[in-house]
Design an enzyme around this catalytic site. Structure first.
Site, PDB file in Angstrom:
ATOM      1  N   HIS A 221       0.879  -1.186   0.000  1.00 51.43           N
ATOM      2  CA  HIS A 221       0.000   0.000   0.000  1.00 51.43           C
ATOM      3  C   HIS A 221       0.907   1.224   0.000  1.00 51.43           C
ATOM      4  O   HIS A 221       1.574   1.501   0.983  1.00 51.43           O
ATOM      5  CB  HIS A 221      -0.921   0.003   1.211  1.00 51.43           C
ATOM      6  CG  HIS A 221      -2.026   1.027   1.116  1.00 51.43           C
ATOM      7  ND1 HIS A 221      -1.796   2.338   0.778  1.00 51.43           N
ATOM      8  CD2 HIS A 221      -3.363   0.907   1.301  1.00 51.43           C
ATOM      9  CE1 HIS A 221      -2.949   2.995   0.770  1.00 51.43           C
ATOM     10  NE2 HIS A 221      -3.921   2.153   1.077  1.00 51.43           N
ATOM     11  N   GLU A 335     -12.115  -1.206  -4.671  1.00 49.66           N
ATOM     12  CA  GLU A 335     -11.906   0.230  -4.431  1.00 49.66           C
ATOM     13  C   GLU A 335     -11.000   0.812  -5.519  1.00 49.66           C
ATOM     14  O   GLU A 335     -10.124   1.629  -5.243  1.00 49.66           O
ATOM     15  CB  GLU A 335     -11.288   0.449  -3.044  1.00 49.66           C
ATOM     16  CG  GLU A 335     -12.076  -0.193  -1.924  1.00 49.66           C
ATOM     17  CD  GLU A 335     -11.455  -0.014  -0.537  1.00 49.66           C
ATOM     18  OE1 GLU A 335     -10.244   0.188  -0.440  1.00 49.66           O
ATOM     19  OE2 GLU A 335     -12.212  -0.047   0.451  1.00 49.66           O
ATOM     20  N   CYS A 425      -9.720   4.429   7.568  1.00 50.72           N
ATOM     21  CA  CYS A 425      -8.794   5.329   6.864  1.00 50.72           C
ATOM     22  C   CYS A 425      -9.434   6.674   6.518  1.00 50.72           C
ATOM     23  O   CYS A 425      -8.750   7.706   6.546  1.00 50.72           O
ATOM     24  CB  CYS A 425      -8.310   4.654   5.584  1.00 50.72           C
ATOM     25  SG  CYS A 425      -9.644   3.999   4.562  1.00 50.72           S
ATOM     26  N   CYS A 426     -10.719   6.677   6.188  1.00 48.81           N
ATOM     27  CA  CYS A 426     -11.339   7.909   5.666  1.00 48.81           C
ATOM     28  C   CYS A 426     -11.531   8.988   6.736  1.00 48.81           C
ATOM     29  O   CYS A 426     -11.130  10.138   6.516  1.00 48.81           O
ATOM     30  CB  CYS A 426     -12.651   7.576   4.976  1.00 48.81           C
ATOM     31  SG  CYS A 426     -12.424   6.589   3.478  1.00 48.81           S
TER      32      CYS A 426
HETATM   33 ZN   LIG Z   1     -10.354   5.632   3.126  1.00 54.41          ZN
END
Ligand SMILES: [Zn+2]
Length: 809
Positions: A221, A335, A425-426
């Site tokens: 990532h 995603e 994460c967001c």
């Molecule tokens: Zn995210």
């Protein structure tokens, strides 16, 4: 000395310019840098208004909400347990460490602008835990230290970074990258080295493990690439820059690729070396973070191959793949970025992907000095990023679709914003993105000051060694008037470059993916000290080159009116539809304002006049747009997209058909309103009822549902409604990729079942179930009221099957 001045002094002392870089960089080829340098967010103070509210809420609510959630969910306890050598106590997912780092980064940006001893103290204690959780050799990843047993972890540190052993990638370098970003932010904001020293120990360890003659793995990532550049800028240590480049150059390594499928490699953007990549593919967040890192290398190492790659990747995204809101990621399941022009209204558009694209856009501006890059960044700022957080600052979206029927639980199990997620994460990206916004407003280059964004507030900048105080007075984005006061410490000649936003130049985005209907509503007027001035336009900037002195005022007047925008014809999902914008804001229709009929039944014809009006009581004060549409009792009401879902859950759409006919075909059908599920690959089921007309059974330009990789046997998809609807016919368009040698074929047979109490029963007196490719297969049956309708297939032996569209009448 007030806080503002102190923070100013601190940061000026620490700013490392391109020239300083060359002096400090040590070994290797001489270094260059971006020709344009950003004015750091610590030098800009936002006053009241749109961003003032957002930044205050982020400070008062969001940052504490996120720390609170990190405590409640064990994310901080993991550091404490690692620090105290309590083994086998890891909670959650191994990449959760990164969430804590991202909130620290956000908190540091807040501290760079506001004195807040409580926050400062909290960070000190947390950083102490983090430092103590670090292993003696510099390794920091609490899941290993606590001997967690999780599917993404390899048998030893680093080895499963890109899915070499099993399961998914371990995200160790992802955690590490976010540590560096947090450390640099904290050091710059407070001058304390506590977290920076942790980052340096970690980076030295990573540098000992990875390298051309050591472990040759690219990060699973991405993010450490751009983070190492930040660490290099903060420390002047050249090895960190070289390590960043190593991680980029390691991508596409054939040795690693041999262990992957093609799909895996595309997901990781590992399908070819980065300098050969021209189409933006893969996981949207990872890829945009990577492109931002590549832009850094292009600038600092003055590398043409990198520059050519980022230019092409930028065009791939902005000219062909970006949602109107700046959202990215057509493919829900992974995603990921989709094919060209596949931009479904219910696309995934992860909050993090919009933020990743903002990072990329800002760097491309610094590289090229074209307003188009800032147009995209502004579009993201006002739309696809802050839609991710509620006005209260404590609930979050992960996906940001441009349409929902109000019932689909598109936000990871809910149809509204959530306080947190298991993978969070967001929220923690929002908490660091909002306070970084002031850092995108201004930039400087030799002999020039760049004014990119408009918001009430003050700033301190330096052009060629002359300090200049700036003040903006504006009610942007609600009004198009901006006054910019310029006060250099002594009269100085420089070129003021004021960005004329794309929306005022009749170009919503560079590259023509979207365009406005009709001409620009009026002229841009620029005055200096009350007198209109001749200005030269250069790459989207109005350039006024003169001697400036204290007391000078520039007044910019932008023609702000509601505008209709359409997509290129290649974007099938938006054909026959318009969206409405007002300045930088994308608008949407919400069910809470438009209750005469289902939101899908509304349309907006070309004759309907659009009226904008500021409503102080609406959503903390916002411009509402109304349209008198023929046949409606009430006007159609539109509100800014970023503010939707703050008053009620319900249906919402950005795109509206231009004719009622287009609406009724799709809308009133059971299919369009149904929730979808499937025996497998449920995340792809949005393709079943997206209303897109296939051109043939091998159509790869529109989303499809398949049961891949199940081959042979039975499988099903299902529609479900809240209330019964009478149905008597259905049509299926099968997916069949025989022409390109794929593994999907029309099924051997199929049937329709409906739920009757606890049992599934087949519909009666059916006219026959067709399996013809390249057409809709229509079946009629005895009409019955249903809430759940299931389509069951028997696949051909050895083949999978799929559906492009399933209509119900
Ligand atoms: Zn995210």
């Amino acid at each position: 000395m007030n806080v503002w001045k102190r923070s100013l002094m601190r940061s000026i002392g620490k700013t490392i310019t391109g020239v300083a870089l060359m002096a400090e960089a040590g070994q290797g080829a001489p270094l260059s840098d971006y020709p344009i340098q950003p004015v750091d967010h610590s030098q800009v103070r936002i006053g009241s208004g749109f961003w003032g509210q957002r930044i205050a809420t982020n400070h008062q609510r969001t940052v504490w909400t996120c720390f609170d959630q990190c405590e409640k969910t064990g994310r901080i306890e993991n550091f404490a347990n690692a620090a105290n050598q309590v083994k086998r106590k890891f909670k959650g997912i191994p990449y959760n460490d990164s969430d804590v780092f991202k909130v620290v980064e956000g908190a540091a940006y807040i501290l760079a602008q506001h004195e807040d001893p409580k926050l400062d103290n909290y960070l000190d204690q947390l950083i102490d835990l983090i430092a103590r959780a670090q292993e003696p050799d510099g390794y920091l990843y609490t899941a290993y230290t606590l001997k967690a047993n999780h599917a993404i972890m390899g048998s030893k540190p680093w080895i499963n970074e890109m899915t070499q052993e099993k399961g998914r990638d371990s995200h160790e370098l992802y955690n590490t990258g976010h540590l560096y970003e947090a450390a640099v932010a904290h050091y710059r904001a407070t001058g304390k080295r506590t977290l920076l020293d942790v980052a340096i120990r970690s980076a030295d360890h990573v540098d000992r493990v990875f390298g051309p003659d050591r472990l040759k793995l690219p990060p699973g990532h991405q993010v450490i690439e751009l983070a190492l550049v930040k660490l290099f800028r903060a420390t002047g240590e050249r090895r960190y820059l070289d390590l960043s480049r190593f991680f980029l150059d390691a991508r596409g390594n054939p040795e690693i690729r041999s262990k992957h499928t093609w799909a895996d490699d595309v997901y990781f953007a590992n399908h070819k070396p980065v300098v050969e990549q021209r189409e933006a593919v893969g996981h949207a967040v990872r890829s945009t973070y990577m492109y931002a890192g590549m832009a850094d290398i292009a600038a600092i190492m003055d590398d043409d191959a990198y520059r050519e790659a980022v230019d092409a990747l930028w065009e791939s995204i902005v000219h062909r793949k970006m949602a109107l809101t700046g959202g990215l990621g057509a493919v829900h399941k992974t995603e990921s970025l989709g094919p060209d022009y596949v931009i479904p209204h219910d696309a995934y558009n992860e909050t993090c992907a919009a933020i990743g694209l903002a990072y990329f856009a800002h760097r491309m501006f610094l590289l090229h000095g074209d307003a188009g890059y800032m147009d995209v960044l502004e579009r993201i700022l006002y739309n696809g990023s802050i839609s991710g957080v509620s006005l209260e600052g404590d609930h979050f979206f992960y996906p940001n679709p441009l349409y929902t029927n109000g019932r689909d639980r598109f936000n990871h199990g809910k149809n509204s914003r959530q306080p947190w997620f298991s993978t969070s994460c967001c929220p923690v990206n929002i908490v660091r993105f909002v306070p970084s916004m002031p850092g995108y407003m201004y930039a400087v280059s030799k002999g020039a000051l760049w004014a990119n964004l408009f918001a009430q507030g003050e700033a301190r900048v330096e052009v060629d060694g002359t300090r200049i105080a700036l003040r903006q007075i504006t009610d942007y984005p609600w009004k198009g008037d901006v006054a910019l006061d310029i006060a250099p410490e002594r009269p100085t000649r420089f070129a003021l470059r004021v960005r004329i936003p794309g929306w005022a130049r009749n170009e919503p985005v560079p590259g023509g993916l979207y365009r406005y209907v009709g001409d620009a509503p009026g002229d841009v007027v620029l005055k200096v000290n009350g007198e209109p001035v001749e200005f030269r336009m250069d790459r989207g900037y109005a350039v006024v080159d003169r001697e400036w002195q204290r007391g000078d005022r520039v007044a910019l007047s932008l023609p702000m009116e509601p505008r209709r925008v359409v997509a290129r014809d290649e974007v099938a999902a938006a054909r026959g539809q318009v969206a409405v914008e007002y300045g930088p804001l994308v608008y949407c229709a919400e069910a809470v304002d438009n209750a005469e009929m289902p939101i899908e039944a509304y349309h907006l014809d070309g004759d309907a006049e659009l009226t904008a009006q500021f409503k102080p009581s609406l959503l903390n004060g916002a411009v509402k747009i109304s349209a008198e549409v023929k046949g409606l009792k009430q006007p159609l009401t539109l509100v800014p997209y970023s503010l939707w879902n703050n008053r009620a859950e319900g249906a919402m759409t950005v795109w509206l058909p231009t004719e009622p006919k287009v609406a009724s075909e799709h809308t009133f059908s059971m299919a369009a309103r149904a929730m979808t599920s499937a025996s497998r690959n449920e995340k792809h089921t949005a393709a079943l009822n997206d209303g897109l007309q296939p051109r043939n059974s091998d159509d790869h330009d529109i989303p499809r549902f398949t049961w891949w990789d199940q081959k042979g046997g039975k499988a099903w998809v299902q529609y479900e409604l809240l209330e019964p609807v009478e149905v008597g016919a259905a049509q299926v368009y099968w997916f069949d990729d025989r022409p390109r040698g794929g593994g999907c074929r029309v099924p051997a047979s199929w049937r329709l079942l409906y739920r009757d109490g606890a049992a599934w029963r087949e519909v009666e007196q059916s006219s026959g179930y067709g399996v013809e490719p390249d057409q809709f297969n229509r079946v009629e049956f005895r009409p019955i009221p249903v809430t759940q309708l299931r389509l069951e297939v028997q696949m051909q032996e050895g083949f999978s099957a799929g559906i492009l569209e399933w209509k119900v009448e």
